[in-house]
Design a protein around this motif. Structure first.
Motif, mmCIF file in Angstrom:
data_model
loop_
_atom_site.group_PDB
_atom_site.id
_atom_site.type_symbol
_atom_site.label_atom_id
_atom_site.label_comp_id
_atom_site.label_asym_id
_atom_site.label_seq_id
_atom_site.Cartn_x
_atom_site.Cartn_y
_atom_site.Cartn_z
ATOM 1 N N ARG A 62 0.765 -1.168 -0.055
ATOM 2 C CA ARG A 62 0.009 0.018 0.030
ATOM 3 C C ARG A 62 0.951 1.397 -0.069
ATOM 4 O O ARG A 62 0.699 2.210 -0.740
ATOM 5 N N PHE A 63 1.989 1.210 0.600
ATOM 6 C CA PHE A 63 2.845 2.383 0.887
ATOM 7 C C PHE A 63 3.450 2.608 -0.529
ATOM 8 O O PHE A 63 3.644 3.509 -1.091
ATOM 9 N N LEU A 64 3.995 1.685 -1.251
ATOM 10 C CA LEU A 64 4.608 1.566 -2.684
ATOM 11 C C LEU A 64 3.242 2.227 -3.530
ATOM 12 O O LEU A 64 3.618 3.151 -4.602
ATOM 13 N N HIS A 65 2.007 1.750 -3.372
ATOM 14 C CA HIS A 65 0.973 2.089 -4.250
ATOM 15 C C HIS A 65 0.911 3.652 -4.020
ATOM 16 O O HIS A 65 0.316 4.295 -5.054
ATOM 17 N N SER A 66 1.013 4.053 -2.766
ATOM 18 C CA SER A 66 0.541 5.268 -2.597
ATOM 19 C C SER A 66 1.524 6.392 -3.290
ATOM 20 O O SER A 66 1.318 7.498 -3.323
ATOM 21 N N LEU A 67 2.713 5.855 -3.712
ATOM 22 C CA LEU A 67 3.759 6.634 -4.335
ATOM 23 C C LEU A 67 3.538 6.427 -5.915
ATOM 24 O O LEU A 67 4.420 7.095 -6.827
ATOM 25 N N ASP A 68 2.369 5.677 -6.368
ATOM 26 C CA ASP A 68 1.998 5.405 -7.641
ATOM 27 C C ASP A 68 3.248 4.638 -8.404
ATOM 28 O O ASP A 68 3.533 4.836 -9.393
ATOM 29 N N LEU A 69 3.845 3.655 -7.654
ATOM 30 C CA LEU A 69 4.592 2.562 -8.077
ATOM 31 C C LEU A 69 4.235 1.333 -8.416
ATOM 32 O O LEU A 69 3.544 0.824 -7.683
ATOM 33 N N HIS A 70 4.667 1.003 -9.721
ATOM 34 C CA HIS A 70 4.377 -0.580 -9.943
ATOM 35 C C HIS A 70 5.221 -1.631 -9.178
ATOM 36 O O HIS A 70 6.185 -1.240 -8.989
ATOM 37 N N VAL A 71 4.406 -2.504 -8.301
ATOM 38 C CA VAL A 71 4.976 -3.362 -7.256
ATOM 39 C C VAL A 71 5.488 -4.436 -7.976
ATOM 40 O O VAL A 71 4.546 -5.261 -8.240
ATOM 41 N N ILE A 72 6.651 -4.932 -7.913
ATOM 42 C CA ILE A 72 7.213 -6.444 -8.363
ATOM 43 C C ILE A 72 7.896 -7.198 -7.328
ATOM 44 O O ILE A 72 8.740 -6.739 -6.719
ATOM 45 N N ALA A 73 7.290 -8.251 -7.195
ATOM 46 C CA ALA A 73 7.964 -9.071 -5.999
ATOM 47 C C ALA A 73 8.655 -10.256 -6.705
ATOM 48 O O ALA A 73 8.246 -10.901 -7.429
ATOM 49 N N ARG A 74 9.891 -10.258 -6.360
ATOM 50 C CA ARG A 74 10.832 -11.184 -6.942
ATOM 51 C C ARG A 74 10.925 -12.577 -5.936
ATOM 52 O O ARG A 74 11.256 -12.456 -4.839
ATOM 53 N N GLN A 75 10.825 -13.613 -6.812
ATOM 54 C CA GLN A 75 10.816 -14.871 -5.937
ATOM 55 C C GLN A 75 11.743 -16.004 -6.417
ATOM 56 O O GLN A 75 11.546 -16.396 -7.888
ATOM 57 N N ALA A 76 12.888 -16.241 -5.977
ATOM 58 C CA ALA A 76 13.961 -17.230 -6.560
ATOM 59 C C ALA A 76 13.346 -18.484 -6.348
ATOM 60 O O ALA A 76 12.741 -19.014 -4.928
ATOM 61 N N LEU A 77 13.061 -19.361 -7.495
ATOM 62 C CA LEU A 77 12.216 -20.496 -7.229
ATOM 63 C C LEU A 77 13.191 -21.956 -6.799
ATOM 64 O O LEU A 77 13.263 -22.332 -5.718
ATOM 65 N N PHE A 78 13.832 -22.485 -7.804
ATOM 66 C CA PHE A 78 14.300 -23.770 -7.481
ATOM 67 C C PHE A 78 15.701 -23.908 -7.041
ATOM 68 O O PHE A 78 16.114 -24.695 -6.565
ATOM 69 N N ARG A 79 16.599 -22.493 -6.989
ATOM 70 C CA ARG A 79 17.865 -22.791 -6.231
ATOM 71 C C ARG A 79 17.359 -22.131 -4.825
ATOM 72 O O ARG A 79 17.087 -20.984 -4.585
ATOM 73 N N ASP A 80 17.490 -22.963 -3.768
ATOM 74 C CA ASP A 80 16.982 -22.952 -2.681
ATOM 75 C C ASP A 80 17.400 -23.525 -1.495
ATOM 76 O O ASP A 80 17.425 -24.770 -1.379
ATOM 77 N N ASP A 81 18.470 -23.004 -0.858
ATOM 78 C CA ASP A 81 19.503 -23.466 0.119
ATOM 79 C C ASP A 81 18.532 -24.148 1.348
ATOM 80 O O ASP A 81 18.960 -25.157 1.867
ATOM 81 N N ASN A 82 17.472 -23.441 1.644
ATOM 82 C CA ASN A 82 16.720 -24.093 2.687
ATOM 83 C C ASN A 82 15.993 -25.359 2.442
ATOM 84 O O ASN A 82 16.426 -26.139 3.188
ATOM 85 N N ILE A 83 15.486 -25.352 1.541
ATOM 86 C CA ILE A 83 15.066 -26.719 0.830
ATOM 87 C C ILE A 83 16.146 -27.997 0.817
ATOM 88 O O ILE A 83 16.001 -28.940 1.090
ATOM 89 N N ALA A 84 17.347 -27.626 0.112
ATOM 90 C CA ALA A 84 18.461 -28.664 -0.018
ATOM 91 C C ALA A 84 19.018 -28.844 1.173
ATOM 92 O O ALA A 84 19.444 -29.928 1.248
ATOM 93 N N GLN A 85 18.975 -28.227 2.216
ATOM 94 C CA GLN A 85 19.707 -28.344 3.383
ATOM 95 C C GLN A 85 18.765 -28.848 4.371
ATOM 96 O O GLN A 85 19.373 -29.915 5.163
ATOM 97 N N ASN A 86 17.606 -28.406 4.484
ATOM 98 C CA ASN A 86 16.735 -28.966 5.500
ATOM 99 C C ASN A 86 15.502 -30.002 5.140
ATOM 100 O O ASN A 86 14.824 -30.472 5.943
ATOM 101 N N HIS A 87 15.517 -30.264 3.754
ATOM 102 C CA HIS A 87 14.203 -31.094 3.003
ATOM 103 C C HIS A 87 15.090 -31.998 2.339
ATOM 104 O O HIS A 87 14.500 -31.827 0.984
ATOM 105 N N SER A 88 15.973 -32.645 2.527
ATOM 106 C CA SER A 88 16.827 -33.369 1.591
ATOM 107 C C SER A 88 16.264 -34.224 0.717
ATOM 108 O O SER A 88 16.664 -34.320 -0.573
#
Length: 506
Positions: free
Chosen positions: A217-243
């Motif tokens: 909402r704050f970003l929209h209040s500045l009239d900015l287009h909001v892009i959320a980046r999500q790294a998919l399959f390179r994932d240390d957490n999954i590789a380390q903790n869910h073998s």
């Protein structure tokens, strides 16, 4: 009747000491005294009580009185807090920032001070007023944005985005002429920067962005287009903790390592795909305008022959089929939610070399069918040993120009927008400067680029900030006028590798 307690030795003397008439007189006197005391008590109970006495009797304890008065007089969105020990406005601001309308602790401290007549410290037992509290949860909706509308964005890590530094960076970028921001929801270490409940999500105590709808909402209040980046399959957490969900080693019968590092989840594993899609949908529901998938591929380095994936049980499946299949599903489920879907891809993929396709699974033509925007990472410094350039980082016009031409050509007719990532860091170039930024933007625009995204892993955009006034004053040379804006008569606003240890890119 009163009793006279006597000792045993004197009990027989009582009749001799008191005659009957005397006893009667004593009893009569006692009755008169008792009657008088009773009447006096009744008179006291009927005596009128003064107004001040009544108020004093009805008044609660001092602390309760303060709380009651405060509750009756508090303005909307304000709560009161009685200090249990010495307390500061900064402490109160930090504790209530997530549920407040304010974006930084400093802003909130000022608001608390104003609400308390300038007071910022409170001793034990004192009451502080805390303004700006909002009903939770905050609800924010995605804003429609044409996929070919020009985007001028900078990238922020989740840590930066949720900090006071990030808030000021965003405001500065808007003032400079930017109209969009990209920020991390999940980076390649697998850490998620917003509260998200899922069995595979790494649990942390302090999320960088504690209230995603509020931040959007704050970003929209500045009239900015909001892009959320999500790294998919390179994932240390999954590789380390869910073998069991990691890429497996055929020879070692344990999770596979890329160049000695355990970092990859199995992109063909349905549970891995479900997890990433669940996160993307949660983010879309929080009001962002675009979901940007990064690392939407298989590992490109390491001993590929030793890497085992779930999809290999089907001899007719290939890596590019897996990636295209996931994107088909993601696009089908996300697009109706009102968000754009964009993809980050290697710049080298514009050459569509078989060796790159077989490793990454990034078939650009197939991927374009299931996305709105493709963002090739055409950082000049990453084209090692290509086209005879010893220092490709110092040849931005060549590598950006040829890359854009190739991407535009291979996606022709697919209806996808090409919006490149440009180099905003000095790695492997001696000429990095505001002029370097201008060369990249101008070249991209001249070769079909629709806007630009600046990448700097340290979020240092001093050079782009210096270049932006020139860009905004020369729209014909640097800014793209999308066909959508013209059609709708909407005014338009003026060889790749993974990240090196010393290089702030990816």
């Amino acid at each position: 009747m009163l009793r006279c307690v006597q000792t045993p030795g004197k009990a027989r003397m009582a009749p001799k000491k008191f005659s009957v008439p005397t006893a009667v007189i004593v009893l009569a006197l006692l009755a008169i005294i008792t009657l008088a005391v009773t009447k006096h008590s009744q008179l006291l109970s009927q005596t009128p009580v003064s107004a001040s006495q009544t108020a004093e009797k009805a008044a609660p304890a001092p602390e309760t009185a303060v709380a009651t008065a405060s509750a009756q007089q508090l303005p909307p969105g304000t709560i009161s807090y009685t200090a249990k020990a010495y307390t500061t406005a900064q402490f109160l601001a930090r504790n209530h920032l997530t549920e407040s309308q304010y974006m930084t602790v400093a802003e909130y401290v000022d608001a608390i001070a104003k609400a308390n007549n300038g007071k910022t410290t409170f001793n034990r037992g004192e009451t502080a007023l805390i303004p700006g509290i909002e009903p939770q949860p905050v609800v924010e909706k995605s804003r429609p944005w044409p996929k070919d509308a020009e985007v001028r964005a900078i990238y922020m890590t989740g840590t930066t985005a949720g900090s006071a530094k990030g808030i000021e960076l965003v405001r500065h970028w808007k003032e400079a002429g930017g109209n969009a921001v990209v920020f991390d929801i999940k980076d390649s270490d697998g850490a998620i920067n917003v509260p998200f409940q899922h069995p595979l999500a790494r649990k942390i105590h302090n999320y960088p962005i504690t209230n995603l709808p509020k931040y959007v909402r704050f970003l929209h209040s500045l009239d900015l287009h909001v892009i959320a980046r999500q790294a998919l399959f390179r994932d240390d957490n999954i590789a380390q903790n869910h073998s069991t969900l990691a890429v497996q080693s055929k020879s070692m019968h344990q999770p596979w390592r890329e160049n000695g590092k355990l970092v990859w989840s199995d992109s063909s594993n349905k549970e891995v795909q479900d997890y990433n899609l669940a996160l993307a949908k949660y983010v879309a529901q929080s009001g962002v305008d675009e979901i940007q998938f990064d690392y939407v591929r298989f590992p490109a380095e390491g001993n590929q022959a030793d890497a085992q994936f779930a999809f290999q049980k089907d001899p007719n499946m290939h890596r590019d089929d897996v990636i295209a299949g996931f994107l088909d599903r993601a696009y089908t489920e996300l697009h109706p939610m009102g968000v754009l879907v964009s993809l980050d891809v290697f710049g080298i993929m514009a050459w569509q070399r078989q060796v790159d396709l077989s490793h990454t699974g990034q078939d650009i033509v197939k991927m374009a069918k299931h996305s709105d925007v493709i963002s090739p990472m055409i950082y000049p410094s990453h084209f090692f040993g290509m086209d005879g350039y010893d220092h490709p980082g110092d040849a931005p016009e060549h590598f950006i120009g040829i890359s854009m031409d190739r991407f535009v050509k291979i996606t022709a007719g697919e209806g996808v927008t090409i919006r490149p990532w440009l180099q905003a860091f000095h790695w492997r170039t001696k000429t990095y400067s505001p002029e370097y930024i201008l060369k990249q933007v101008g070249t991209s625009k001249a070769h079909g680029g629709d806007g630009f995204l600046f990448w700097n892993a340290a979020n240092d955009y001093s050079k782009p900030f210096t270049a932006m006034p020139v860009i905004m004053k020369n729209p014909k040379q640097y800014l793209y006028t999308p066909a959508t804006s013209l059609a709708q008569n909407v005014p338009a606003t003026p060889a790749n590798t993974e990240q090196s240890k010393t290089q702030p890119s990816r």
